[in-house]
Write a protein that holds these residues in place. Sequence first.
Motif, PDB file in Angstrom:
ATOM      1  N   ARG A  10       9.467  -8.598  -2.725  1.00 17.99           N
ATOM      2  CA  ARG A  10      10.380  -8.476  -1.586  1.00 17.99           C
ATOM      3  C   ARG A  10       9.659  -7.958  -0.346  1.00 17.99           C
ATOM      4  N   GLU A  60       8.216  -5.129  -0.165  1.00 20.79           N
ATOM      5  CA  GLU A  60       8.472  -3.686  -0.036  1.00 20.79           C
ATOM      6  C   GLU A  60       7.569  -2.920  -0.998  1.00 20.79           C
ATOM      7  N   ALA A  80       9.329  -5.036  -6.118  1.00 23.96           N
ATOM      8  CA  ALA A  80       9.270  -4.566  -4.729  1.00 23.96           C
ATOM      9  C   ALA A  80       8.274  -5.398  -3.931  1.00 23.96           C
ATOM     10  N   TRP A  81       7.142  -5.675  -4.552  1.00 22.02           N
ATOM     11  CA  TRP A  81       6.088  -6.421  -3.865  1.00 22.02           C
ATOM     12  C   TRP A  81       6.567  -7.819  -3.497  1.00 22.02           C
ATOM     13  N   HIS A  93       7.817  -0.001  -3.988  1.00 21.67           N
ATOM     14  CA  HIS A  93       8.761   0.713  -4.862  1.00 21.67           C
ATOM     15  C   HIS A  93       8.515   2.217  -4.774  1.00 21.67           C
ATOM     16  N   ASP A  94       9.595   2.946  -4.478  1.00 19.65           N
ATOM     17  CA  ASP A  94       9.457   4.407  -4.395  1.00 19.65           C
ATOM     18  C   ASP A  94      10.332   5.050  -5.468  1.00 19.65           C
TER      19      ASP A  94
END
Lengths: 541, 331, 416
Positions: A420, A422, A417-418, A424-425
């Motif tokens: 990208r 973003e 996620a990082w 992560h959830d």
Amino acid sequence: MRKPFAITLDPGSSLANHTGSWRTLRPEYLDRLPPCNNACPAGENIQAWLFHAESGDYEAAWRSLAQDNPMPAVMGRVCYHPCEGACNRAHLDSSVGINSVEHFLGDEALKRGWKFDPPAPPTGRKVLVVGAGPSGLSAAYHLARLGHAVEIHEAGPMAGGMMRFGIPKYRLPREVLDGEVQRILDLGVVLKVNAKVDDVMATMKAGGFDAVFLAVGAHIAKRAYIPANEAAKIMDAVQVLRGMEGESKPLLGRRVVVYGGGNTAIDVARTARRLGAEEAMIVYRRTREKMPAHDFEVQDALEEGVLIKWLSTIKEAGEGAITVEKMALDEKGVPQPTGEFEKLEADSVVLALGQDVDLSLLDRVPGMRIEGGVVEVGPNMMTSQPGIFAGGDMVPAERTVTVAIGHGKKAARHIDAWLRGEAHDPGPKHELATFDKLNTWYYSDASKTVRPMLDLQKRVTSFDEVVMALDETTALFEARRCLSCGNCFECDNCYGVCPDNAVVKLGPGNRFRFNYDYCKGCGVCAAECPCGAIRMVPEQI
Amino acid sequence: MSFQPVKFYQTGTFTVGNRLLPDNERSVQSTVRRTNSLNSGHRACQGCGEALGARYAIDAAMEVTNGQLIAANATGCLEVFSTPYPETSWQIPWVHSLFGNTAAVATGIAAALRVKGRSETRVVAQGGDGGTTDIGFGCLSGMFERNDDVLYICYDNGGYMNTGVQRSSATPPAARTATTAAVGPTPGNPFGQGKDLPAIAMAHNIPYVATATVSELRDLEAKVRRAMEFRGARYLHILVPCPLGWGHDSSLTIRMARLAHESGIFPVFEAENGEVTGVSKIRRQVPVEEYLKPQKRYAHLFAPRPREDVIRRIQEAADRNIRRYRLLEEA
Amino acid sequence: MLKQIEGSKAVAEAVALCRPEVICAYPISPQTHIVEGLGEMVKSGELAPCEFINVESEFAAMSVAIGASAAGARAYTATASQGLLFMAEAVFNAAGMGLPIVMTVANRAIGAPINIWNDHTDSMSQRDCGWIQLFAETNQEALDLHIQAFRLAEELSLPVMVCMDGFILTHAYERVDMPTQAQVDAFLPPFQPRQVLDPQEPVSMGAMVGPEAFTEVRYLAHVKQMQALDLIPGWAAEFRQAFGRDSGGLVHAYRTEDADTVVVALGSVLGTIKDTVDALRDKGHKFGVLGITCFRPWPTVAIREALAGAKRVIVLEKAFGVGLGGIVSSNVRTTSNAADSVFTVIAGLGGRPITRDSLARVFLEVEAGTAPALTFLDLNRAAVDRALARERESRRSGPIAEALLKDIGLVTAQLR
């Protein structure tokens, strides 16, 4: 047929009467979180993979398992299975032998040569993993699956970390470890051994890495000050266990004393027995109840003739003998010296007092927060330095292989996620499927199948694996003991028990849905759902 | 027993279905091909045990007879909630005549089928406990005695629920009904001699008699299947809890039936030619209190003062059943 | 074929010729010989295929017939008196469901006091139950009416009750002309049910009907029954053509053309009445007779036409509505133009013989204008007065029936 008016009626015509309007409570299907899943440090969806195993589709079960954990064969041997401690079935007879089924599935995968599902298309991002222990391998696997290029730099000569250098062969045969490591490497993960990272920033820069996952483990044995004369032979557990992997085995002598109360102490004592020690004695300052080692490990050790000296500390080590002081627990449970001493024969003393982390690779990273010898990480496993993530024994957590593997997975998802840009959830956790949510009358009685053990004579004379796998029949039986807590297993109960035929069966794998046109909201389905996968919620009017 | 639990499956066979069982070993109710003989849209109360029992039994009979089935129905809840003009919930040929004559109507149907040489079409008669043990008793006994080719199914909820919960000869001792009020020194239904209709049926030496509850579907279906293997008079007595009349939560219908069995209050067995041939053993025995307590019709046994004396008598009756039918696994 | 046989036997043979498929019966005098005859025919195989079921009560008998008929079988039963009352709920039910069951009622009094002899109280008690009710005058007519009854029932999908006087007809040996199977088969087609319980085409029969449609259901029952009034005369004519005799129809008029006084009655008593009327005619009294064969549905038009010329109507009936008077008379009054001149004579209760002398006496009183509106023929006034006196005198006057018998001396007479 010209039927008489009103008194003779056409079949099934009551479908025109929508009794759903009577409802004040509405049934809803839901997935509750099975306690095993909740307890699993590796975040395995245990109930889900058992579901496949129950139908005999072991490959589907293994693939489901491998979504979260790439090393089931290792896990089925070395995990201390907190899942089983949480298992609801324990309230009925005994917990499901989850670990033994995992063991079976892992072996089955190695035997049949099952490969992981191919990774996602390449993302063009490059991630460095430092350390090829469980946490590093796990992170590498997940990152590779997500399409990232992964390179592992391992300081030692082989991959495996503590799985190889800390866990004796009789618990984890090396071909099993090698097989599962190779399967990860087969995804395209690059492994560089004997490649100690001294300066992580420099290595990242040199290799053009976008992010790094640090998992160097804890390999520096803690020492305790014991007055000893020069002739005393004092070693540490890391030394001994690592030595087992080399050409020449450690020389411990006929009488070995192990100092400590953790699982490592047990491992060393049992190893000493196998190396031919006539007497392997653990000296521990507290009682059996207070011992950090798992009781079943203690039991195995005792069976193999390991002696344990409770409530004792080593005061002094000399040639061929040590002096211990008897301890007594005070009212707070803390051992206090008594002034009573005893002399014991000992050719060597092995200290198993825990390990520290070698954090030298972070020396040049600015602002790295370190607390109590371990690296501080956030909930996303990232250190205070952006792009540098860490896990396993080098961060504050319980030091087990399973926790490490869980860290690897978690970190990989956050790194992904990082990368990208973003976050992560993982989404909110489902509510827990506690025992009171189940209707256990429906489960037939079936007691646990215990894995066969190597006979005692062989146990103390060889490094053959002690705990053997279940065979197919027993593994299947064990899988089928699962209560499927909180998750529909398509038992058809709701479909059958509805007095209003208001449950629609959607076919294998597709579960059911309610037909709210006719459901009167009686709640029988929810009450009779064995696994607690239906709840009643107030109807909004 | 004609029903053998399959051991060692994840859920045994106590659930309605089991995805791990081969198709031919699954219950009728677990399949999408079940006929839903009693269709949706019926006006039974929420959680009605009788609606459930009727669908279980008739669907099973439909399966066994390949859909060649005709039903006669007594007046009562089942009739009223299933066939108010202009809609019927029945998907099978079905006739309601009167309260007390269902067995005789079924006899007539069976006679008509026999005379027309349509032996493949089978007949069931069904009614509640009032229509069976009281007003329809004469016709039922006649049907038994002549051994007419009819399966009679009694859905026993222990009272006249359709008319507002009055006492029937199947109402258990101490139960409150509208005509056995929970007042006075001996509240609820008096302890009588009881009217054990399955035993009375057995005394007719008819080919097959069985009891069942809605809590054990597989057992119930097996009994319908077995019953259909015989020609002649057969009797199936199904305990169907009534949330309205028993005063328990609508979600507890199956649980109440289960507790009736597990406490020994309601023995589940089968008999052929007057001899008991199998019993459904108690799996997890419970004291009768566990069965009585969730039911408002027994509320006067627990408050304002506990009536241990009455509960003891009920427990004694349950224990007698357990002894008589050997309901516990012998060690 | 002419036969000299008992009425019950004749009816049994006629019913057998109608090829019934299910017969159910519970014994009650004076119906027994009918079902005994049929039972034997089924047992011997002479009547086949047919199921003969010995049931445990009349209630069951009618219920078995209901089930059989609903399943498409031609169903028959017979009863009398208490038996008819015991099955009453099912009698109404059969009609309500529109099931074409044929039932013989061997008419008999209703207790208490228990009495096995003939009158019409049983059939009259069920006059509003929705069944077609036909009354036979002779054994020949009883026999013939059964053949017609099956056709009528099945055409209209309504049950038919054939009423014949117990003992007077059922146990009387008379000469009858028994039709052949071919004749009956030609007149009575196979049963084609209007509704049937059939897995190929499932229906729910006997639904619960609420206020929204109940009136319509009852109205339709009425309309359906009234259709019989159109069918019966034509079928009687057809029957005459096929079988060569008058049987059935709605009413039978006898010497009513110029009659001033017409005597209306049902059943076997018509013979005695006709003889009485013949004798009175010989003396110049202008009497006529109207026999009602079809009591339900009530043939209003036919009766009104038959009574059009009469100045006075005498209704002689074997049952009465306690607290009202004549039952048939009440029906006649709604029909006749001469409603004020309808006289009721209750006769033959519980098997009391109806003699020509008594009939002639009461007929002439009516003609003379001296008769009351309601006469109980041959009433023992003295015995009644004594009973009434006893009741006035003593609270615990005891049972009326036994006291009356003592007064009349029958008890001692029978004991000797």
